[in-house]
Design a protein around this motif. Structure first.
Motif, PDB file in Angstrom:
ATOM      1  N   ASP A 169      12.245  -7.920  -8.323  1.00 65.05           N
ATOM      2  CA  ASP A 169      12.489  -6.654  -7.628  1.00 65.05           C
ATOM      3  C   ASP A 169      13.691  -5.929  -8.218  1.00 65.05           C
ATOM      4  N   GLU A 170      14.717  -6.669  -8.574  1.00 64.87           N
ATOM      5  CA  GLU A 170      15.925  -6.064  -9.132  1.00 64.87           C
ATOM      6  C   GLU A 170      15.625  -5.425 -10.491  1.00 64.87           C
TER       7      GLU A 170
ATOM      8  N   LEU B 157      13.683  -2.221  -9.847  1.00 60.54           N
ATOM      9  CA  LEU B 157      14.570  -1.176  -9.350  1.00 60.54           C
ATOM     10  C   LEU B 157      15.445  -0.640 -10.485  1.00 60.54           C
TER      11      LEU B 157
ATOM     12  N   ILE C 173      15.943   4.356   0.346  1.00 62.24           N
ATOM     13  CA  ILE C 173      16.086   2.904   0.208  1.00 62.24           C
ATOM     14  C   ILE C 173      17.343   2.335   0.870  1.00 62.24           C
TER      15      ILE C 173
ATOM     16  N   PRO D 268      15.239  -0.581   3.041  1.00 65.23           N
ATOM     17  CA  PRO D 268      15.065  -1.231   1.729  1.00 65.23           C
ATOM     18  C   PRO D 268      13.722  -1.932   1.542  1.00 65.23           C
ATOM     19  N   GLU D 269      13.276  -2.682   2.521  1.00 64.62           N
ATOM     20  CA  GLU D 269      12.013  -3.411   2.370  1.00 64.62           C
ATOM     21  C   GLU D 269      10.833  -2.447   2.346  1.00 64.62           C
TER      22      GLU D 269
ATOM     23  N   SER E 148      10.838   0.711   1.530  1.00 59.89           N
ATOM     24  CA  SER E 148      10.872   1.540   0.327  1.00 59.89           C
ATOM     25  C   SER E 148      10.429   0.757  -0.903  1.00 59.89           C
ATOM     26  N   MET E 149      10.785  -0.523  -0.992  1.00 64.61           N
ATOM     27  CA  MET E 149      10.365  -1.337  -2.133  1.00 64.61           C
ATOM     28  C   MET E 149       8.852  -1.503  -2.169  1.00 64.61           C
ATOM     29  N   LYS E 150       8.223  -1.545  -1.015  1.00 60.88           N
ATOM     30  CA  LYS E 150       6.757  -1.642  -0.996  1.00 60.88           C
ATOM     31  C   LYS E 150       6.131  -0.419  -1.657  1.00 60.88           C
TER      32      LYS E 150
ATOM     33  N   LYS F  84       6.675  -0.639  -5.522  1.00 61.59           N
ATOM     34  CA  LYS F  84       5.745  -1.600  -6.129  1.00 61.59           C
ATOM     35  C   LYS F  84       4.329  -1.042  -6.182  1.00 61.59           C
TER      36      LYS F  84
END
Length: 555
Positions: free
Chosen positions: A141-142, A145, A467, A471-472, A474-476, A479
């Motif tokens: 994930d990092e 990003l 984010i 955060p969770e 937005s990461m979805k 991805k």
């Protein structure tokens, strides 16, 4: 100069030799001197082999794509990108005129060993300009990003208007500019992107020397650009530094866009004020621009409210008082913090907060709205309202008598997301991994999307710039955009401005005001860099105290 001429002549020689060789081969000519032909063919291949060694391509692998870049060949009309998985059999992936290509290879598999070859075409002839071997890899994930932030940073670095160093209002990868405005720079959008330039230095994407050189160029441009009581217009002609009217009467100072710009310039000043002589000089020049901004003028003869626009030609005809709530909070914070033209606190409380009428007791999807969103009181306005004022102003833990701003922005984001999940119109693609309504390009040109104005268009900046709040969630979205939509939505400057599975709408276009918040807010989420710099400015500390704000950042 001499080396570049020699290089061009060598390129031309290679193409001419290769062309002659190909002509002889294709026409099966009767050659009277076979030895001469052997020498000619040998020289041709020797030149090509030398080309491969000296002019290689750069391949940067990610998870489902590889970025390829190579030097321009003077004689080339176009380039072909070829790939092999066994270094023997090559398949053509693309033909293009550019010298950068994002090859999405998930159709070939995952974690691939790949060999690339780029061929330069001139008419029917071609030569190999470079080869590279690379391997795609599963990204954390990092890492994902980091890629998104870096790509978006490039809008303001590589994509900058060349004369001013500022962020162009728009970049259209398709090259179509109906308004012939590729040279127009945006005041506010440039400010948003400046946070990304600072992050670029901190992350090593550019050197400190490159960074200070860019800021010298930007500050020099802003010093000579048209200003109105120290306030810049919304748009500026990047070639002439003259105002580019945003509308017939909007041809003067734009206080809000200038606030977005100064928010970032203050962060640059703080970044450089303890640096070397060159950096300190930039900080001092920014400080002078900051002190020249006459915020009190924009109270329109001493009213208890700030006005958005003023023009020497049309005076106050735009007649837009800044009353909350929308994206303009930072304007009042800066106006109260000015060391030279500071407004009274009553301008904030009576104007922006409307003597307390800014408060809201409404809920949507179980979340408190907290403040009345202008024109969108039931479910909140477009999500850029949770971003633009908060790229330097840290909302996390920030409170005053009207709102808890962390809760305000988090709830705003969650309400926006909940509406998309509810999806009352049944738009295709909507869900937990595809949400976010805000102002962007749209199926009807440009539109400020929000729950009460939902056209089925998702703007990637909406979820990504939120984010820090979600955060969770937005990461979805990040991805999903990368892994499932890929080349439809991702280009050299990050995710494109808008997309819609419902309308099969995937424009390859960017807007500075949407790219800027993404790079700034991703960095704030990761390190808090922009927040720390801006909130650490002494006059910002005093201005926030003056208006009654509380925060752990306020000492």
């Amino acid at each position: 100069m001499k080396s570049s001429i020699i290089q061009a002549l060598l390129h031309k020689m290679i193409f001419n030799v290769a062309r002659l060789h190909l002509t002889i081969k294709n026409k099966q000519m009767n050659v009277q001197n076979p030895f001469a032909l052997l020498v000619l063919v040998s020289f041709s291949f020797a030149c090509q082999k030398n080309e491969e060694k000296t002019d290689n391509i750069k391949a940067t692998p990610y998870d489902i794509h590889v970025e390829l870049a190579w030097n321009k060949s003077p004689e080339a009309d176009s380039y072909g990108v070829w790939v092999s998985m066994d270094d023997d059999h090559y398949t053509r992936r693309a033909v293009l005129e550019d010298t950068i290509y994002l090859d999405f290879v998930n159709d070939l598999g995952m974690e691939l060993d790949l060999n690339y070859e780029v061929r330069a075409y001139s008419g029917e002839d071609s030569i190999i300009v470079g080869r590279a071997a690379t391997k795609t890899h599963k990204m954390t994930d990092e890492e994902l990003l980091d890629m998104v932030e870096f790509y978006t940073f490039r809008y303001f670095w590589e994509g900058a208007e060349p004369n001013s160093g500022m962020g162009p209002e728009r970049i259209h990868i398709d090259g179509d500019y109906p308004e012939n405005d590729a040279h127009v720079v945006t005041t506010g959008g440039s400010g948003m992107g400046i946070f990304g330039l600072i992050a670029g230095m901190e992350r090593g994407w550019i050197t400190k020397e490159q960074g200070v050189a860019r800021f010298e160029k930007i500050v020099s441009f802003l010093e000579k650009a048209d200003k109105f009581k120290g306030v810049w217009p919304h748009w500026i002609n990047g070639q002439t530094a003259k105002v580019q009217p945003f509308g017939q009467k909007d041809n003067g100072g734009d206080l809000v866009e200038s606030a977005f710009l100064m928010q970032s310039l203050i962060a640059v000043r703080e970044y450089y004020k303890g640096g070397d002589d060159r950096q300190k000089a930039v900080a001092e020049r920014i400080d002078k621009l900051w002190k020249e901004m006459d915020w009190t003028w924009y109270t329109r003869d001493g009213q208890d409210v700030l006005y958005w626009h003023w023009s020497p030609e049309y005076a106050w005809d735009m007649n837009f008082p800044l009353e909350g709530y929308n994206e303009c909070l930072i304007t009042y914070v800066l106006a109260a913090s000015s060391p030279t033209h500071s407004i009274d606190p009553e301008v904030y409380h009576k104007g922006w907060a409307r003597s307390g009428a800014i408060r809201s007791d409404k809920k949507a999807f179980g979340y408190d709205l907290i403040l009345k969103h202008n024109g969108a009181e039931d479910k909140g306005g477009p999500l850029f309202w949770a971003h633009y004022s908060y790229l330097g102003l840290n909302p996390m833990g920030l409170k005053d008598q009207y709102a808890d701003y962390q809760k305000l922005n988090t709830n705003h984001t969650l309400i926006n997301r909940a509406h998309v999940l509810e999806n009352p119109e049944g738009f295709a693609g909507y869900g937990e991994d595809l949400w976010g309504l805000t102002a962007s390009y749209s199926i009807n040109g440009y539109n400020a999307h929000f729950p009460a104005n939902d056209t089925g268009v998702i703007s990637p900046t909406a979820a990504i710039s939120s984010i820090p709040y979600t955060p969770e969630e937005s990461m979805k979205v990040i991805k999903n955009l990368y892994y499932n939509y890929g080349k439809k939505v991702l280009g050299r400057y990050g995710f494109y401005d808008a997309m819609s599975p419902e309308h099969d709408y995937y424009p390859t276009r960017y807007l500075a005001i949407d790219q800027g918040p993404m790079v700034a807010m991703i960095e704030n989420y990761r390190t808090g860099l922009g927040w720390k710099l801006f909130m650490g400015a002494p006059e910002i500390q005093e201005g926030l105290k003056k208006l009654g704000f509380e925060s752990s950042d306020i000492k």
